[in-house]
Design a protein around this motif. Structure first.
Motif, PDB file in Angstrom:
ATOM      1  N   SER A 186       0.845  -1.186   0.000  1.00 53.98           N
ATOM      2  CA  SER A 186       0.000   0.000   0.000  1.00 53.98           C
ATOM      3  C   SER A 186       0.884   1.240   0.000  1.00 53.98           C
ATOM      4  CB  SER A 186      -0.901  -0.002   1.237  1.00 53.98           C
ATOM      5  OG  SER A 186      -1.618   1.225   1.334  1.00 53.98           O
ATOM      6  N   MET A 187       0.480   2.267  -0.715  1.00 49.01           N
ATOM      7  CA  MET A 187       1.266   3.489  -0.810  1.00 49.01           C
ATOM      8  C   MET A 187       1.553   4.087   0.566  1.00 49.01           C
ATOM      9  SD  MET A 187      -0.489   5.340  -4.110  1.00 49.01           S
ATOM     10  CE  MET A 187       0.333   6.888  -3.736  1.00 49.01           C
ATOM     11  N   LYS A 188       0.581   4.011   1.468  1.00 48.31           N
ATOM     12  CA  LYS A 188       0.761   4.633   2.786  1.00 48.31           C
ATOM     13  C   LYS A 188       1.845   3.948   3.608  1.00 48.31           C
ATOM     14  CE  LYS A 188      -3.040   1.984   4.913  1.00 48.31           C
ATOM     15  NZ  LYS A 188      -2.161   1.185   5.793  1.00 48.31           N
ATOM     16  N   ASP A 189       2.193   2.714   3.226  1.00 42.98           N
ATOM     17  CA  ASP A 189       3.225   1.968   3.950  1.00 42.98           C
ATOM     18  C   ASP A 189       4.601   2.076   3.295  1.00 42.98           C
ATOM     19  OD1 ASP A 189       1.319   1.055   5.783  1.00 42.98           O
ATOM     20  OD2 ASP A 189       0.765  -0.616   4.459  1.00 42.98           O
ATOM     21  N   ALA A 190       4.719   2.912   2.262  1.00 38.35           N
ATOM     22  CA  ALA A 190       5.980   2.999   1.515  1.00 38.35           C
ATOM     23  C   ALA A 190       7.149   3.387   2.407  1.00 38.35           C
ATOM     24  CB  ALA A 190       5.836   3.997   0.365  1.00 38.35           C
ATOM     25  N   GLY A 191       6.881   4.193   3.436  1.00 37.09           N
ATOM     26  CA  GLY A 191       7.949   4.635   4.316  1.00 37.09           C
ATOM     27  C   GLY A 191       8.603   3.525   5.106  1.00 37.09           C
ATOM     28  N   ALA A 192       7.998   2.348   5.119  1.00 39.04           N
ATOM     29  CA  ALA A 192       8.552   1.205   5.843  1.00 39.04           C
ATOM     30  C   ALA A 192       9.405   0.309   4.957  1.00 39.04           C
ATOM     31  CB  ALA A 192       7.423   0.389   6.476  1.00 39.04           C
ATOM     32  N   HIS A 193       9.613   0.700   3.702  1.00 37.08           N
ATOM     33  CA  HIS A 193      10.319  -0.170   2.758  1.00 37.08           C
ATOM     34  C   HIS A 193      11.634   0.448   2.294  1.00 37.08           C
ATOM     35  CE1 HIS A 193       7.130  -3.164   2.352  1.00 37.08           C
ATOM     36  NE2 HIS A 193       6.286  -2.156   2.461  1.00 37.08           N
ATOM     37  N   ASP A 194      12.506  -0.435   1.828  1.00 35.91           N
ATOM     38  CA  ASP A 194      13.801  -0.005   1.294  1.00 35.91           C
ATOM     39  C   ASP A 194      13.660   0.329  -0.189  1.00 35.91           C
ATOM     40  OD1 ASP A 194      15.016  -0.442   3.737  1.00 35.91           O
ATOM     41  OD2 ASP A 194      15.588  -2.513   3.245  1.00 35.91           O
ATOM     42  N   PHE A 195      14.335   1.388  -0.598  1.00 35.60           N
ATOM     43  CA  PHE A 195      14.369   1.776  -2.005  1.00 35.60           C
ATOM     44  C   PHE A 195      15.825   1.805  -2.476  1.00 35.60           C
ATOM     45  CE2 PHE A 195      10.208   3.065  -0.828  1.00 35.60           C
ATOM     46  CZ  PHE A 195       9.452   3.117  -1.996  1.00 35.60           C
ATOM     47  N   ILE A 196      16.012   1.464  -3.740  1.00 39.09           N
ATOM     48  CA  ILE A 196      17.346   1.498  -4.344  1.00 39.09           C
ATOM     49  C   ILE A 196      17.531   2.840  -5.033  1.00 39.09           C
ATOM     50  CG2 ILE A 196      18.958   0.382  -5.916  1.00 39.09           C
ATOM     51  CD1 ILE A 196      18.117  -1.330  -3.523  1.00 39.09           C
ATOM     52  N   GLY A 197      18.605   3.536  -4.679  1.00 38.10           N
ATOM     53  CA  GLY A 197      18.854   4.857  -5.241  1.00 38.10           C
ATOM     54  C   GLY A 197      19.722   4.805  -6.481  1.00 38.10           C
ATOM     55  N   PHE A 198      19.658   5.892  -7.253  1.00 40.58           N
ATOM     56  CA  PHE A 198      20.483   6.013  -8.457  1.00 40.58           C
ATOM     57  C   PHE A 198      21.551   7.082  -8.222  1.00 40.58           C
ATOM     58  CE2 PHE A 198      16.566   4.055  -9.904  1.00 40.58           C
ATOM     59  CZ  PHE A 198      17.023   3.057 -10.751  1.00 40.58           C
ATOM     60  N   ASP A 199      21.679   8.000  -9.114  1.00 44.20           N
ATOM     61  CA  ASP A 199      22.766   8.967  -9.043  1.00 44.20           C
ATOM     62  C   ASP A 199      22.464  10.102  -8.069  1.00 44.20           C
ATOM     63  OD1 ASP A 199      25.254   9.952  -9.763  1.00 44.20           O
ATOM     64  OD2 ASP A 199      24.429  11.242 -11.318  1.00 44.20           O
ATOM     65  N   ASP A 200      21.197  10.527  -7.992  1.00 50.61           N
ATOM     66  CA  ASP A 200      20.817  11.681  -7.190  1.00 50.61           C
ATOM     67  C   ASP A 200      19.668  11.278  -6.263  1.00 50.61           C
ATOM     68  OD1 ASP A 200      19.844  14.089  -6.178  1.00 50.61           O
ATOM     69  OD2 ASP A 200      20.317  15.207  -8.000  1.00 50.61           O
ATOM     70  N   ASN A 201      20.010  10.878  -5.053  1.00 51.09           N
ATOM     71  CA  ASN A 201      18.978  10.382  -4.141  1.00 51.09           C
ATOM     72  C   ASN A 201      17.966  11.446  -3.719  1.00 51.09           C
ATOM     73  OD1 ASN A 201      19.982   7.804  -4.258  1.00 51.09           O
ATOM     74  ND2 ASN A 201      21.240   8.004  -2.424  1.00 51.09           N
TER      75      ASN A 201
END
Length: 304
Positions: A186-201
């Motif tokens: 769920s979008m509202k839970d996105a803050g609990a997940h890891d994201f992979i960054g690219f060149d400009d976080n």
């Protein structure tokens, strides 16, 4: 200067034109089957006749001066006519040869270009293609590349650009990652997940927040300036990542992470220098890329 009042030595004019198109004396000499000193003398003789400087040396390349740009417009028509006559006489009008450098991101270079280039090799086997993978904008005016695939519209009048389409993108995750959370997030839970960054976080976080995802830079635990490396980490289930749908479609182990997330769009531009766009071999490659990149996009809802 009134170029029409000047009588050109065709050998000198041809040497100038090919040098302008190739970007260096050595490449032009190969194209004309001349020695480099001979070609250099012809260009120097033309400059002496006209009383102007036609080229400036930038790094290892030659860049046209303002006078050179103006002269090229007048000489080009002569060169194109002479090339057509020469090709017709030799019976090799389809055997165009020479180097063409394409600047693109490593992601596009890996996932979209291979089949396109395979078809180009069949169409024009004499053209040598060099792929310059970079996530920054190559300077076409300084001949870092002949053609660039970009996501921003160029704003310099010396550049010729064609918008191909608006590519759609979503946030994707590997099935192995999503299976730990019930396969759908769920979008509202996105803050609990890891994201992979690219060149400009910080920029990536801005894009994600604009999509409605409540994330911060603290969500990016792993990143790489290499788009290909970062995307591979997404594929391996190390976190979520935003990607064009046409790229994600090449990876069956990935699925959209959020069912309720609206997709976003970004433009895809094909750019070359206005002078280079009149070069036969570059025109062949440019038109081939236009045809096949557009063909890979199934729908273009924002095309203008």
């Amino acid at each position: 200067m009134n170029w029409q009042s000047i009588t050109f030595d065709w050998n000198q004019a041809r040497a100038f034109l090919v040098t302008a198109e190739e970007g260096s004396l050595s490449a032009a000499a190969r194209a004309l089957n001349l020695t480099q000193p001979t070609l250099s003398r012809q260009v120097a003789a033309l400059e002496e006749t006209l009383g102007v400087t036609l080229f400036e040396r930038v790094s290892k390349s030659l860049v046209l001066t303002e006078a050179g740009v103006e002269l090229a417009e007048h000489v080009r028509a002569m060169g194109e006519a002479a090339s057509r006559v020469s090709l017709a006489a030799s019976g090799q009008s389809q055997q165009i040869e020479g180097m063409v450098t394409i600047s693109t991101t490593d992601i596009l270079g890996i996932y979209l270009l291979p089949e396109i280039l395979r078809n180009l090799r069949r169409k024009a086997p004499g053209i040598e293609i060099r792929i310059r993978c970079t996530n920054s904008l190559s300077d076409l005016r300084r001949r870092e590349a002949d053609i660039a695939i970009r996501h921003v519209e160029p704003d310099h009048p010396d550049l010729y650009a064609r918008k191909l389409y608006d590519a759609s993108a979503k946030v994707y995750g590997a099935r192995s990652y999503l299976s730990r959370f019930g396969d759908s997030l769920s979008m509202k839970d996105a803050g609990a997940h890891d994201f992979i960054g690219f060149d400009d976080n910080p920029q990536l976080v801005g894009h994600l927040r604009a999509m409605g995802l409540p994330v911060t830079e603290a969500n990016i635990k792993l990143s790489s300036p290499s788009g290909a490396v970062a995307w591979e980490y997404v594929r391996r289930g190390l976190g979520l990542g935003i990607m064009a749908d046409e790229i994600a479609a090449c990876c069956p182990e990935l699925v959209p992470a959020f069912d309720d997330l609206t997709e976003v769009y970004f433009p895809v531009w094909l750019v070359t220098h206005r002078e280079l766009h009149t070069s036969r071999r570059i025109r062949i490659v440019f038109d081939h890329l236009v045809e096949h990149l557009r063909h890979k996009q199934p729908h273009q809802p924002h095309e203008k």
